[in-house]
Scaffold this motif. Sequence first.
Motif, PDB file in Angstrom:
ATOM      1  N   LEU A 182       0.839  -1.195   0.000  1.00  0.00           N
ATOM      2  CA  LEU A 182       0.000   0.000   0.000  1.00  0.00           C
ATOM      3  C   LEU A 182       0.870   1.239   0.000  1.00  0.00           C
ATOM      4  O   LEU A 182       1.741   1.403   0.857  1.00  0.00           O
ATOM      5  CB  LEU A 182      -0.916   0.010   1.227  1.00  0.00           C
ATOM      6  CG  LEU A 182      -1.760   1.287   1.441  1.00  0.00           C
ATOM      7  CD1 LEU A 182      -2.743   1.490   0.284  1.00  0.00           C
ATOM      8  CD2 LEU A 182      -2.515   1.219   2.764  1.00  0.00           C
ATOM      9  N   GLU A 183       0.668   2.101  -1.005  1.00  0.00           N
ATOM     10  CA  GLU A 183       1.323   3.400  -1.050  1.00  0.00           C
ATOM     11  C   GLU A 183       0.242   4.465  -0.928  1.00  0.00           C
ATOM     12  O   GLU A 183      -0.691   4.509  -1.725  1.00  0.00           O
ATOM     13  CB  GLU A 183       2.104   3.573  -2.361  1.00  0.00           C
ATOM     14  CG  GLU A 183       3.272   2.609  -2.486  1.00  0.00           C
ATOM     15  CD  GLU A 183       4.107   2.881  -3.716  1.00  0.00           C
ATOM     16  OE1 GLU A 183       4.054   4.038  -4.213  1.00  0.00           O
ATOM     17  OE2 GLU A 183       4.811   1.973  -4.175  1.00  0.00           O
ATOM     18  N   LEU A 184       0.390   5.312   0.054  1.00  0.00           N
ATOM     19  CA  LEU A 184      -0.621   6.321   0.340  1.00  0.00           C
ATOM     20  C   LEU A 184       0.020   7.701   0.391  1.00  0.00           C
ATOM     21  O   LEU A 184       0.933   7.944   1.183  1.00  0.00           O
ATOM     22  CB  LEU A 184      -1.296   6.007   1.674  1.00  0.00           C
ATOM     23  CG  LEU A 184      -2.321   7.009   2.200  1.00  0.00           C
ATOM     24  CD1 LEU A 184      -3.496   7.122   1.241  1.00  0.00           C
ATOM     25  CD2 LEU A 184      -2.800   6.583   3.582  1.00  0.00           C
ATOM     26  N   MET A 185      -0.442   8.592  -0.488  1.00  0.00           N
ATOM     27  CA  MET A 185       0.037   9.970  -0.432  1.00  0.00           C
ATOM     28  C   MET A 185      -1.032  10.835   0.214  1.00  0.00           C
ATOM     29  O   MET A 185      -2.179  10.843  -0.217  1.00  0.00           O
ATOM     30  CB  MET A 185       0.352  10.508  -1.827  1.00  0.00           C
ATOM     31  CG  MET A 185       0.705  11.997  -1.829  1.00  0.00           C
ATOM     32  SD  MET A 185       1.132  12.669  -3.443  1.00  0.00           S
ATOM     33  CE  MET A 185       2.832  12.133  -3.554  1.00  0.00           C
ATOM     34  N   TRP A 186      -0.640  11.537   1.264  1.00  0.00           N
ATOM     35  CA  TRP A 186      -1.560  12.459   1.924  1.00  0.00           C
ATOM     36  C   TRP A 186      -1.340  13.828   1.319  1.00  0.00           C
ATOM     37  O   TRP A 186      -0.318  14.467   1.553  1.00  0.00           O
ATOM     38  CB  TRP A 186      -1.313  12.478   3.430  1.00  0.00           C
ATOM     39  CG  TRP A 186      -2.529  12.894   4.148  1.00  0.00           C
ATOM     40  CD1 TRP A 186      -2.882  14.157   4.496  1.00  0.00           C
ATOM     41  CD2 TRP A 186      -3.594  12.049   4.570  1.00  0.00           C
ATOM     42  NE1 TRP A 186      -4.103  14.148   5.111  1.00  0.00           N
ATOM     43  CE2 TRP A 186      -4.568  12.867   5.185  1.00  0.00           C
ATOM     44  CE3 TRP A 186      -3.831  10.683   4.502  1.00  0.00           C
ATOM     45  CZ2 TRP A 186      -5.737  12.370   5.715  1.00  0.00           C
ATOM     46  CZ3 TRP A 186      -4.988  10.174   5.036  1.00  0.00           C
ATOM     47  CH2 TRP A 186      -5.923  11.008   5.624  1.00  0.00           C
ATOM     48  N   TRP A 187      -2.310  14.295   0.514  1.00  0.00           N
ATOM     49  CA  TRP A 187      -2.085  15.445  -0.356  1.00  0.00           C
ATOM     50  C   TRP A 187      -2.777  16.707   0.144  1.00  0.00           C
ATOM     51  O   TRP A 187      -3.992  16.813   0.151  1.00  0.00           O
ATOM     52  CB  TRP A 187      -2.582  15.108  -1.761  1.00  0.00           C
ATOM     53  CG  TRP A 187      -2.414  16.210  -2.750  1.00  0.00           C
ATOM     54  CD1 TRP A 187      -3.387  17.055  -3.223  1.00  0.00           C
ATOM     55  CD2 TRP A 187      -1.217  16.621  -3.396  1.00  0.00           C
ATOM     56  NE1 TRP A 187      -2.860  17.948  -4.116  1.00  0.00           N
ATOM     57  CE2 TRP A 187      -1.525  17.705  -4.239  1.00  0.00           C
ATOM     58  CE3 TRP A 187       0.102  16.177  -3.343  1.00  0.00           C
ATOM     59  CZ2 TRP A 187      -0.571  18.342  -5.029  1.00  0.00           C
ATOM     60  CZ3 TRP A 187       1.058  16.810  -4.120  1.00  0.00           C
ATOM     61  CH2 TRP A 187       0.712  17.871  -4.954  1.00  0.00           C
ATOM     62  N   PHE A 234       4.455  -0.796   3.438  1.00  0.00           N
ATOM     63  CA  PHE A 234       3.621   0.398   3.572  1.00  0.00           C
ATOM     64  C   PHE A 234       4.465   1.632   3.316  1.00  0.00           C
ATOM     65  O   PHE A 234       5.514   1.826   3.930  1.00  0.00           O
ATOM     66  CB  PHE A 234       3.006   0.469   4.971  1.00  0.00           C
ATOM     67  CG  PHE A 234       2.146   1.686   5.193  1.00  0.00           C
ATOM     68  CD1 PHE A 234       1.126   2.008   4.310  1.00  0.00           C
ATOM     69  CD2 PHE A 234       2.369   2.526   6.282  1.00  0.00           C
ATOM     70  CE1 PHE A 234       0.332   3.138   4.505  1.00  0.00           C
ATOM     71  CE2 PHE A 234       1.581   3.647   6.500  1.00  0.00           C
ATOM     72  CZ  PHE A 234       0.563   3.955   5.594  1.00  0.00           C
ATOM     73  N   VAL A 235       4.004   2.468   2.360  1.00  0.00           N
ATOM     74  CA  VAL A 235       4.680   3.724   2.035  1.00  0.00           C
ATOM     75  C   VAL A 235       3.713   4.867   2.313  1.00  0.00           C
ATOM     76  O   VAL A 235       2.613   4.899   1.765  1.00  0.00           O
ATOM     77  CB  VAL A 235       5.123   3.755   0.557  1.00  0.00           C
ATOM     78  CG1 VAL A 235       5.800   5.088   0.246  1.00  0.00           C
ATOM     79  CG2 VAL A 235       6.058   2.593   0.251  1.00  0.00           C
ATOM     80  N   LEU A 236       4.131   5.799   3.158  1.00  0.00           N
ATOM     81  CA  LEU A 236       3.305   6.960   3.487  1.00  0.00           C
ATOM     82  C   LEU A 236       4.038   8.214   3.033  1.00  0.00           C
ATOM     83  O   LEU A 236       5.090   8.577   3.577  1.00  0.00           O
ATOM     84  CB  LEU A 236       3.036   7.015   4.989  1.00  0.00           C
ATOM     85  CG  LEU A 236       2.194   8.203   5.487  1.00  0.00           C
ATOM     86  CD1 LEU A 236       0.814   8.189   4.842  1.00  0.00           C
ATOM     87  CD2 LEU A 236       2.080   8.185   7.004  1.00  0.00           C
ATOM     88  N   MET A 271       8.435   6.405   5.236  1.00  0.00           N
ATOM     89  CA  MET A 271       7.766   7.688   5.419  1.00  0.00           C
ATOM     90  C   MET A 271       8.549   8.721   4.625  1.00  0.00           C
ATOM     91  O   MET A 271       9.717   8.992   4.925  1.00  0.00           O
ATOM     92  CB  MET A 271       7.701   8.056   6.899  1.00  0.00           C
ATOM     93  CG  MET A 271       6.922   7.064   7.750  1.00  0.00           C
ATOM     94  SD  MET A 271       6.969   7.471   9.533  1.00  0.00           S
ATOM     95  CE  MET A 271       6.054   9.018   9.563  1.00  0.00           C
ATOM     96  N   THR A 272       7.936   9.296   3.600  1.00  0.00           N
ATOM     97  CA  THR A 272       8.619  10.261   2.749  1.00  0.00           C
ATOM     98  C   THR A 272       8.084  11.667   2.999  1.00  0.00           C
ATOM     99  O   THR A 272       6.972  11.848   3.486  1.00  0.00           O
ATOM    100  CB  THR A 272       8.463   9.898   1.266  1.00  0.00           C
ATOM    101  OG1 THR A 272       7.071   9.940   0.912  1.00  0.00           O
ATOM    102  CG2 THR A 272       8.980   8.491   0.986  1.00  0.00           C
ATOM    103  N   MET A 308      12.935   0.359   8.349  1.00  0.00           N
ATOM    104  CA  MET A 308      12.137   1.560   8.584  1.00  0.00           C
ATOM    105  C   MET A 308      12.895   2.706   7.918  1.00  0.00           C
ATOM    106  O   MET A 308      14.001   3.063   8.345  1.00  0.00           O
ATOM    107  CB  MET A 308      11.977   1.830  10.084  1.00  0.00           C
ATOM    108  CG  MET A 308      11.134   3.048  10.405  1.00  0.00           C
ATOM    109  SD  MET A 308       9.385   2.758  10.033  1.00  0.00           S
ATOM    110  CE  MET A 308       8.690   4.365  10.382  1.00  0.00           C
ATOM    111  N   THR A 309      12.333   3.255   6.840  1.00  0.00           N
ATOM    112  CA  THR A 309      13.017   4.279   6.063  1.00  0.00           C
ATOM    113  C   THR A 309      12.346   5.631   6.253  1.00  0.00           C
ATOM    114  O   THR A 309      11.129   5.755   6.069  1.00  0.00           O
ATOM    115  CB  THR A 309      13.020   3.918   4.564  1.00  0.00           C
ATOM    116  OG1 THR A 309      13.652   2.634   4.392  1.00  0.00           O
ATOM    117  CG2 THR A 309      13.779   4.960   3.759  1.00  0.00           C
TER     118      THR A 309
END
Length: 373
Positions: free
Chosen positions: A250-255, A277-279, A311-312, A337-338
């Motif tokens: 799951l990749e989720l961008m909070w825009w 999981f990518v946030l 977490m990006t 954990m990146t």
Amino acid sequence: MANDRISTLPDEALYHILSFLPTQMAAATSILSKRWTPLWLSVPSLFFDDQSYLRNHKPYLYFTKFIYATILDRDVPIRMFRLQCEASSSDLSGSDLKIWIKAAIQRGLENLYILLPPIPNVFRPNLSSCIFCCKTLVVLKLVGLNVDEFSSVDLPSLKTLHFHNVVFQEPHYFLDLLAGCPILEYMHLTHVYYIYADAVDYIPSDRNFGSLSKLVRAEIHSIDFDTFVESLGIDKYLEDIPIFPSLTHLELMWWGCKMNWPLVLSMLKQCPMLQNFVLNMETSTDFDDVVWISPPVVPECLSSQLRKCSMTNYEGTKSELNFAEYVMQNSRALQTMTISTRCSSELMVDKLELFEKLSSCPRSSRICELSFT
């Protein structure tokens, strides 16, 4: 000669070669020999690209006439239909597009790609509603289109859904679409918008999302998330999020909106098999940091399945730190954990302090590696 050697290949091999060419180029092979003339007319994959017409300054009408002649004159199956346009969307008639799609559906369409200029606030043709009841469709990729009203959705074979810069008239149209894809495995959404006018009032509260049980990978980037959240009823009814029993990525961008950690945690709760999981936190600086509240129950994916968490655009807020600590403290199978921070001088100064805080955080997984980029 090389051409002679190619011509001696079996028909199946030549069909495969021609399927990678724009249909205009495939048609041009008919001048090589009589052997090639029936071949390009029988290729089950059609790929129309307007670049050659634009480059040679030909009237756009020539391009549309070629598509009509190619589709309507062939009786063989059309497994793949790909339309890629660089010209302004206003040059493409919505009625023409509907006729082409309908003709392809009648010939057993499996893969549909409509790629128009992804420019916001310009004329966009509406997608033909008949595509949403195509029982043979396996892959649907749309770029730069409007999705207008449709009466029903029945896509029993659809496995891949890819939308980029697509506008829905109302949020529930998108939800209806998802509910009609019982074996959907991969969903990629970027820049999906709604013409929003109190449409949430028309969304039935008993919507059944059991059809998404096959979804394995979901990437949700740059969606109109304020509307998306409201339309799903997530802000008010977090328990209404469907369970995704097969989702592993799951990749989720909070825009551009205020961070909603209860929503993020509720989504994790509904993905028991999630491994990656990518946030991506593209939140606006106009919002104050939110208060972190640890949930009373740890999501199952954290306690037993999650292998990678990223977490990006990490800004170093207290709630972001709390979430990162929460993941490391509760993920027994976590391997990496990146944390990716924004490249600003202020953040670079705080990067060492941030690394020290997270490095000292207890971890449930003995093999978890903390990485800063």
